[in-house]
Design a protein around this motif. Structure first.
Motif, mmCIF file in Angstrom:
data_model
loop_
_atom_site.group_PDB
_atom_site.id
_atom_site.type_symbol
_atom_site.label_atom_id
_atom_site.label_comp_id
_atom_site.label_asym_id
_atom_site.label_seq_id
_atom_site.Cartn_x
_atom_site.Cartn_y
_atom_site.Cartn_z
ATOM 1 N N SER A 12 0.827 -1.217 0.000
ATOM 2 C CA SER A 12 0.000 0.000 0.000
ATOM 3 C C SER A 12 0.853 1.255 0.000
ATOM 4 C CB SER A 12 -0.914 0.023 1.228
ATOM 5 O OG SER A 12 -1.941 -0.940 1.114
ATOM 6 N N PHE A 30 -1.688 9.087 -5.281
ATOM 7 C CA PHE A 30 -2.818 8.207 -5.003
ATOM 8 C C PHE A 30 -3.782 8.104 -6.193
ATOM 9 C CE2 PHE A 30 -1.058 9.254 -0.921
ATOM 10 C CZ PHE A 30 -1.269 8.127 -0.130
ATOM 11 N N ILE A 32 -5.798 6.908 -9.472
ATOM 12 C CA ILE A 32 -6.317 5.595 -9.848
ATOM 13 C C ILE A 32 -6.703 5.591 -11.324
ATOM 14 C CG2 ILE A 32 -7.059 4.884 -7.550
ATOM 15 C CD1 ILE A 32 -9.887 5.798 -8.214
ATOM 16 N N ALA A 41 -6.242 11.915 -7.217
ATOM 17 C CA ALA A 41 -6.923 11.617 -5.943
ATOM 18 C C ALA A 41 -7.487 12.892 -5.319
ATOM 19 C CB ALA A 41 -5.959 10.920 -4.992
ATOM 20 N N ARG A 113 -4.715 8.304 4.197
ATOM 21 C CA ARG A 113 -5.038 7.819 2.851
ATOM 22 C C ARG A 113 -4.332 6.479 2.662
ATOM 23 N NH1 ARG A 113 -5.587 12.489 -1.449
ATOM 24 N NH2 ARG A 113 -4.697 14.281 -0.391
ATOM 25 N N LEU A 115 -3.688 3.763 -0.727
ATOM 26 C CA LEU A 115 -3.891 3.217 -2.060
ATOM 27 C C LEU A 115 -3.486 1.747 -1.977
ATOM 28 C CD1 LEU A 115 -4.570 3.728 -5.056
ATOM 29 C CD2 LEU A 115 -2.151 4.265 -5.414
ATOM 30 N N TRP A 121 -7.927 -0.372 -4.841
ATOM 31 C CA TRP A 121 -8.855 0.634 -4.326
ATOM 32 C C TRP A 121 -8.109 1.703 -3.531
ATOM 33 C CZ3 TRP A 121 -8.196 0.532 0.876
ATOM 34 C CH2 TRP A 121 -7.921 -0.688 1.491
ATOM 35 N N TYR A 122 -8.796 2.841 -3.376
ATOM 36 C CA TYR A 122 -8.238 4.011 -2.686
ATOM 37 C C TYR A 122 -9.179 4.391 -1.549
ATOM 38 C CZ TYR A 122 -7.706 9.127 -2.103
ATOM 39 O OH TYR A 122 -7.573 10.399 -1.598
ATOM 40 N N GLN A 329 0.928 1.251 -11.366
ATOM 41 C CA GLN A 329 0.585 2.410 -12.187
ATOM 42 C C GLN A 329 0.634 2.077 -13.679
ATOM 43 O OE1 GLN A 329 -0.793 5.031 -11.198
ATOM 44 N NE2 GLN A 329 -0.334 5.166 -9.014
#
Length: 768
Positions: A12, A30, A32, A41, A113, A115, A121-122, A329
């Motif tokens: 994460s 973060f 997505i 994000a 936070r 990720l 999921w975030y 990513q």
């Protein structure tokens, strides 16, 4: 000092504590995506502090008029922009008529936070004290679905901790979005229709000039302690926005939950007049599954991706986090499903570089996708360039070339050059060589020759014609020279005889001639078709060969190295170690004039050539060139550290290789270049993958055989990765105790490990 607020974790990306100064950086980190769309994000609720709003749709762009002070013939007319798309994530919240805004809250505690890269999921959570004294606890989970790639989902939990209150929630879709990087503040989107039906809302819009039609849609439901609010929402609508307001009275500690699905349907995939209909079908599927089931599908989809693409590192959490962030990513940006799409250097995380295709795809990204997925994904990337061959020929014609010479663009969305800096547009022509090298690399790795007679040979002929016309014969040198170019090292512009570019030109011509012969011998029908289409003659091929055989390469007898270009040794040769730290990074501290006169290298030119054509040079030659050039390299290109890591590993300099690996893998996480708030460096992340697989794993394909020369950094206990080699999966685990191989497939496979042949048997663990 690099940023260090991201916590080390193997699976994460985690931030704890709210810091306004980090908001834009975290919006990048973060981010997505799901290959079809992506978003920074940004907070769902309103935020009045500094923020960089960004949502992006794959393949949707705008041709922003080039802004230059002095127009020259051949300039591209526009710079393509990935468009900041209509925003569907927004949820305005007010409590007792006070807006929830973290920038104006008295206190923000327990801000966190995460990720989650393993599951895709975030999550964001916090407890805030609002100006009216109300204490609010929030937890939000968001993801962009891989299973339904036109939609994303948000689950927004909210609790009031110290009072009974009235809460107003307004989920909305906003089409009034602008790009931060517009050249002329043009209007990029034209809204044609705003609609609301029950708990669903839509904004229909199209891009100006390019006329991409998009329906941005949402559906929202509100629950209090699990009980659905059945009252119809109040519709809020402006010229650009449509929202649904739900007003509910809640007791202290009751939980309000808003479930929101949203996304885009695009005329690239649906008829223009059916976009709302398509949106409803997507929403029907999402709502019938529900948030939890759709999230479960997300976890399963990511488990499947990781099954093949994961690299495990034992004993070094920061290194492990770095490689997984890079792999994650890359997969968020491009999944290989659509040959109309490609990999932008910022992916879906920002607007810099226009979101367009660069030579990075062929030079860095192709190996990652070729080996962690199937060869069809790599084929799609090559087909993308074949489809753009007519535009590449047009690009060359605009600069005065003829006879089907092809110059692939430095930056493109549709095959047309759209980069507006002359020293790159006209001169950074080495990108042509990366296209040809990718064709060679694909065949070398997959063993699939079919692309070359079907498509690739036409590309190679266009590229060879370009190089033949781009050189001129020097009476003084009695050799062919190439004037006025820029190599990968953009800290030297408009130079003569850049070694890397000259070497690529020679190789491209020789490779094209070789493939013409191969196709003539084994694919007679294709050969006849291509010769007729290109009007290629034996006389022209002989002229090419003459150029390749007599290409000039600058060389220093004193240092026994190829020179980056003519005159490189005329510079004041002060090494980077003797440059004060206050002077770095030079691209932010020095004038461009001073940079161009310095010996400092943004990224390797000569060493990039040694990376591509490693088998053309001895290890001693590599060592000599590495020792000469690395001390002058500032690594201010994201593409630089990975190549140096691979070559340092080949030279057995593991500590140096490890240092370069950490720099490439944590380039964004640690913000080495002080620019992560602008977006992530997506394409260089494939170079990070290469640092482990080709650097520490020593993977090569030589003489049609998969080779490994594994080495392990002192900081690691072990590392492991998988390679899809010709539809057989090889798992390699290197540890202090030795190297182990496992084969998944139907047949045995002979590989080489440290120069010795090893036979792999399916299902059997082999020690080598």
């Amino acid at each position: 000092m690099n940023q260090d607020y991201i916590q080390a974790d193997p699976w994460s990306i985690i931030e704890e504590g709210f810091d306004r100064e980090q908001v834009k950086s975290s919006e990048s980190l973060f981010s997505i995506g799901n290959g079809a769309m992506g978003q920074r994000a940004n907070f769902e609720e309103h935020y009045s502090g500094e923020t960089f709003q960004g949502s992006y749709i794959a393949g949707v762009y705008y041709p922003d008029k080039t802004r230059v002070g002095w127009w020259k013939n051949g300039y591209p007319e526009y710079f393509a922009k990935v468009l900041n798309a209509p925003n569907w994530i927004g949820i305005n919240i007010s409590i007792n008529q006070e807006p929830l805004d973290l920038n104006s809250c008295k206190k923000v505690e327990n801000f966190r936070r995460e990720l989650n890269m393993k599951e895709g999921w975030y999550k964001r959570s916090f407890v805030a004290t609002m100006p009216n004294g109300l204490e609010v606890a929030v937890e939000v989970v968001r993801f962009l679905s891989l299973a339904l790639d036109e939609t994303g989902a948000i689950q927004y939990h909210l609790q009031i901790l110290n009072a009974d209150v009235e809460v107003s929630l307004t989920p909305y879709v906003d089409g009034g979005i602008k790009n931060m990087d517009s050249n002329w503040a043009d209007k990029f989107w034209n809204i044609t229709n705003i609609a609301s039906e029950g708990n669903r809302a839509y904004v229909n819009s199209h891009t100006m000039k390019t006329d991409f039609s998009v329906c941005t849609f949402m559906q929202a439901n509100v629950f209090v302690d699990g009980e659905k609010i059945e009252e119809a929402p109040k519709v809020e609508q402006t010229e650009t926005l449509v929202g649904h307001t739900y007003s509910v009275k809640v007791a202290k500690n009751e939980t309000i939950t808003l479930i929101k699905f949203g996304g885009y349907t695009v005329d690239r995939n649906h008829p223009k007049d059916k976009l709302m209909e398509a949106a409803n079908k997507v929403l029907d599927k999402a709502s019938s599954l529900g948030f939890d089931a759709l999230l479960q599908k997300q976890k399963e989809s990511w488990a499947q991706i990781w099954e093949m693409s994961d690299i495990t590192i034992e004993g070094d959490v920061k290194a492990q986090q770095g490689i997984r962030f890079n792999i994650f990513q890359l997969n968020q940006t491009y999944l290989g499903k659509d040959s109309r799409l490609n990999i932008g250097p910022k992916g879906f995380t920002g607007e810099k570089y226009g979101g367009s295709t660069y030579w990075d795809t062929e030079a860095y990204c192709l190996p990652f996708y070729m080996t962690t997925k199937n060869q069809q994904v790599a084929w799609n990337l090559l087909q993308y360039r074949y489809n753009h061959l007519p535009k590449a020929i047009e690009n060359a014609e605009k600069l005065g070339f003829s006879n089907g010479a092809a110059l692939y663009p430095m930056v493109t969305m549709n095959g047309e050059e759209c980069h507006n800096e002359w020293e790159i547009t006209f001169e950074e022509i080495h990108r042509n060589g990366a296209i040809a090298f990718a064709i060679y690399n694909y065949y070398r790795f997959t063993g699939d020759y079919s692309y070359i007679p079907k498509m690739g040979l036409e590309v190679l002929i266009g590229i060879a014609r370009f190089w033949h016309q781009r050189v001129n014969f020097s009476e003084e040198k009695q050799q062919y020279v190439m004037l006025g170019v820029t190599g990968p090292n953009e800290y030297e512009n408009n130079v003569n005889n850049n070694w890397y570019t000259n070497y690529l030109a020679k190789w491209c011509i020789e490779y094209a001639i070789e493939q013409i012969g191969e196709v003539a011998e084994n694919y007679a029908d294709d050969h006849e078709r291509i010769m007729a289409k290109t009007k290629l003659t034996e006389a022209e091929i002989k002229d090419w060969a003459k150029v390749a055989a007599n290409m000039y390469f600058p060389y220093s007898e004193k240092h026994q190295v190829f020179l980056q270009q003519d005159g490189f040794l005329d510079k004041e040769m002060i090494k980077v170690q003797d440059l004060g730290k206050t002077q770095r990074p030079i691209n932010q501290k020095w004038s461009w004039d001073r940079i161009l006169r310095s010996p400092y290298i943004k990224q390797a030119d000569v060493l990039q050539g040694f990376y591509f054509f490693e088998d053309h040079f001895s290890k001693e030659e590599l060592e000599r060139h590495f020792d000469f050039y690395e001390p002058f390299t500032v690594h201010e290109s994201s593409l630089s550290p990975c190549v140096h890591s691979i070559q340092a590993a080949k030279l057995g300099r593991m500590e140096q290789a490890y240092t370069f690996y950490l720099r490439t893998s944590r380039l964004d996480l640690d913000d080495y270049n002080k620019e992560v708030e602008e977006g992530l460096h997506i394409t260089s992340m494939a170079g990070t993958w290469m640092s482990i697989v080709e650097g520490f794993g020593g993977m090569r394909v030589l003489d049609d055989t998969l080779n490994f020369e594994p080495q392990i950094p002192e900081q690691w206990t072990s590392f492991s990765f998988k390679i899809n080699f010709r539809e057989q999966i090889v798992t390699i685990t290197a540890s202090k105790e030795g190297t182990f191989f496992e084969l998944t497939g139907n047949d045995t496979l002979t590989i080489k490990v440290n120069g010795k042949f090893v036979e792999l048997i399916p299902g059997k663990r082999i020690t080598a």
